[in-house]
Write a protein that holds these residues in place. Structure first.
Motif, PDB file in Angstrom:
ATOM      1  N   TRP A  48      43.046  37.366  46.063  1.00  0.00           N
ATOM      2  CA  TRP A  48      41.432  37.454  46.299  1.00  0.00           C
ATOM      3  C   TRP A  48      41.376  36.245  45.443  1.00  0.00           C
ATOM      4  CZ3 TRP A  48      38.409  40.100  42.945  1.00  0.00           C
ATOM      5  CH2 TRP A  48      36.810  40.436  42.884  1.00  0.00           C
ATOM      6  N   ARG A  52      38.501  33.614  45.754  1.00  0.00           N
ATOM      7  CA  ARG A  52      36.474  34.248  45.233  1.00  0.00           C
ATOM      8  C   ARG A  52      36.470  32.932  44.217  1.00  0.00           C
ATOM      9  NH1 ARG A  52      35.110  37.558  40.842  1.00  0.00           N
ATOM     10  NH2 ARG A  52      36.460  36.440  39.350  1.00  0.00           N
ATOM     11  N   TRP A  56      41.828  28.456  47.066  1.00  0.00           N
ATOM     12  CA  TRP A  56      42.512  28.644  47.457  1.00  0.00           C
ATOM     13  C   TRP A  56      44.220  27.767  48.156  1.00  0.00           C
ATOM     14  CZ3 TRP A  56      43.683  33.224  49.382  1.00  0.00           C
ATOM     15  CH2 TRP A  56      44.632  33.211  50.363  1.00  0.00           C
TER      16      TRP A  56
END
Length: 88
Positions: A48, A52, A56
């Protein structure tokens, strides 16, 4: 003669040995699954956080999630096999 050897090689374990052994396998499974759950929560938090921040593509969090799930599946199947092999 070979049938006599085969009969002597296979003895049933007494119930007072099997019961604690099965309880030990159950406790070990709970500990492993608890560790996998904690690892899954940490890996999901890292995923996560990486998602955020927009980073990624270059993270190891998805690997941690997959390994946690794989470890839980392997522990569950191994304990099931061990309990199936022990006579009740």
């Amino acid at each position: 003669m070979s049938s006599a050897v085969a009969v002597l090689a296979y003895k049933q374990m007494p119930a007072d040995v099997i019961r604690p052994l099965m309880q030990l396998v159950d406790w070990l499974l709970w500990c492993v699954l608890l560790f996998c759950l904690a690892w899954m929560i940490l890996a999901a938090g890292r995923a996560w956080y990486a998602f955020r921040d927009g980073d990624w593509a270059a993270n190891d969090a998805s690997h941690g999630v997959a390994m946690s799930l794989l470890g839980a599946v392997m522990a569950t199947s191994a304990s099931g096999i061990a309990l199936a092999l022990l006579p009740t």
